[in-house]
Design a protein around this motif. Structure first.
Motif, short mmCIF file in Angstrom:
data_model
loop_
_atom_site.label_atom_id
_atom_site.label_comp_id
_atom_site.label_asym_id
_atom_site.label_seq_id
_atom_site.Cartn_x
_atom_site.Cartn_y
_atom_site.Cartn_z
N ALA A 18 0.92 -1.27 0.05
CA ALA A 18 0.00 0.12 0.05
C ALA A 18 0.78 1.35 0.09
N ASP A 19 2.10 1.09 0.65
CA ASP A 19 3.05 2.30 0.60
C ASP A 19 3.51 2.73 -0.93
N VAL A 20 3.71 1.82 -1.56
CA VAL A 20 4.07 2.01 -2.91
C VAL A 20 2.98 2.35 -3.99
N GLN A 21 1.91 1.77 -3.61
CA GLN A 21 0.59 2.01 -4.40
C GLN A 21 0.40 3.53 -4.20
N GLY A 22 0.13 3.80 -2.73
CA GLY A 22 0.00 5.47 -2.64
C GLY A 22 0.71 6.25 -3.19
N LEU A 23 1.96 6.11 -3.22
CA LEU A 23 3.03 6.75 -3.91
C LEU A 23 2.74 6.88 -5.31
N VAL A 24 2.49 5.78 -5.94
CA VAL A 24 2.31 5.82 -7.29
C VAL A 24 0.96 6.72 -7.79
N GLU A 25 0.02 6.61 -6.98
CA GLU A 25 -1.29 6.91 -7.23
C GLU A 25 -1.30 8.39 -7.32
N ALA A 26 -0.35 9.02 -6.07
CA ALA A 26 -0.28 10.28 -5.84
C ALA A 26 0.64 11.13 -6.99
N HIS A 27 1.43 10.23 -7.89
CA HIS A 27 2.12 10.85 -8.79
C HIS A 27 2.07 10.16 -10.28
N ASP A 30 -6.28 -2.62 -8.52
CA ASP A 30 -5.45 -1.72 -7.64
C ASP A 30 -5.57 -0.40 -7.84
N SER A 31 -5.27 0.02 -9.27
CA SER A 31 -5.18 1.38 -9.45
C SER A 31 -5.65 1.82 -10.83
N LEU A 32 -6.52 2.53 -10.96
CA LEU A 32 -7.12 2.83 -12.35
C LEU A 32 -6.85 4.17 -12.85
N GLY A 33 -6.66 4.17 -14.04
CA GLY A 33 -6.49 5.62 -14.64
C GLY A 33 -6.78 5.71 -16.34
N LEU A 34 -6.68 7.25 -16.72
CA LEU A 34 -6.79 7.03 -18.17
C LEU A 34 -5.44 7.85 -18.65
N ASP A 35 -5.04 7.20 -19.98
CA ASP A 35 -4.05 8.05 -20.48
C ASP A 35 -4.54 9.12 -21.42
N GLU A 36 -3.45 9.66 -22.04
CA GLU A 36 -3.80 10.96 -23.06
C GLU A 36 -4.79 10.71 -24.13
N ASN A 37 -5.06 9.31 -24.24
CA ASN A 37 -6.11 8.97 -25.52
C ASN A 37 -7.51 8.73 -24.85
N GLY A 38 -7.61 8.72 -23.52
CA GLY A 38 -8.73 8.48 -22.74
C GLY A 38 -9.04 6.85 -22.57
N SER A 39 -7.90 6.13 -23.12
CA SER A 39 -7.98 4.77 -22.63
C SER A 39 -7.53 4.23 -21.24
N PRO A 40 -8.32 3.25 -20.96
CA PRO A 40 -8.27 3.03 -19.47
C PRO A 40 -6.51 2.33 -19.31
N VAL A 41 -6.17 2.57 -18.13
CA VAL A 41 -4.96 2.04 -17.67
C VAL A 41 -5.22 1.19 -16.41
N ILE A 42 -4.55 0.14 -16.29
CA ILE A 42 -4.75 -0.74 -15.06
C ILE A 42 -3.49 -1.19 -14.58
N VAL A 43 -3.15 -0.50 -13.24
CA VAL A 43 -1.75 -0.61 -12.56
C VAL A 43 -1.98 -1.72 -11.45
N GLU A 44 -1.26 -2.84 -11.20
CA GLU A 44 -1.68 -3.88 -10.64
C GLU A 44 -0.19 -3.93 -9.56
N PHE A 45 -0.24 -3.96 -8.35
CA PHE A 45 0.83 -4.17 -7.65
C PHE A 45 1.04 -5.59 -6.78
N THR A 46 2.34 -5.98 -6.74
CA THR A 46 2.45 -7.28 -6.17
C THR A 46 3.62 -7.28 -5.63
N ASP A 47 3.58 -8.03 -4.60
CA ASP A 47 4.69 -8.08 -3.44
C ASP A 47 5.37 -9.38 -3.57
N ARG A 48 6.68 -9.30 -4.00
CA ARG A 48 7.37 -10.49 -4.67
C ARG A 48 8.59 -10.89 -3.66
N ARG A 49 8.49 -10.60 -2.35
CA ARG A 49 9.59 -10.93 -1.68
C ARG A 49 10.23 -12.25 -1.98
#
Length: 81
Positions: free
Chosen positions: A28-37, A62-81
């Motif tokens: 969640a720390d990484v997710q919050g940082l990426v979403e904020a920026h 995890d995180s949903l956004g739109l690119d410059e063309n209005g297309s959806p962008v999905i960002v998934e975060f995975t812990d791979r320790r």
């Protein structure tokens, strides 16, 4: 410490401050940082966090956004320790 050193600009210390690296404690720390920026990092306008995919699929994005063309962008975060 060896390797690449990171700096950020500021109005003190001759305009530069070294950024001390650290590991995120939880995903969640990484997710919050990426979403904020997200716009600066990925060129994507952030829309939602933990977006539900509905009763048919029963999941979440995890995180949903739109690119410059209005297309959806999905960002998934995975812990791979």
């Amino acid at each position: 410490m060896s390797g690449l050193r990171l700096f950020r600009t500021d109005m003190t210390n001759s305009g530069m401050t070294e950024v001390m690296p650290r590991l995120a404690k939880v995903e969640a720390d990484v997710q919050g940082l990426v979403e904020a920026h997200m716009d600066l990092l990925l060129g994507v306008r952030f829309l939602a966090s933990e977006y539900g995919t509905g009763s048919v699929h029963g999941g979440r994005i995890d995180s949903l956004g739109l690119d410059e063309n209005g297309s959806p962008v999905i960002v998934e975060f995975t812990d791979r320790r």
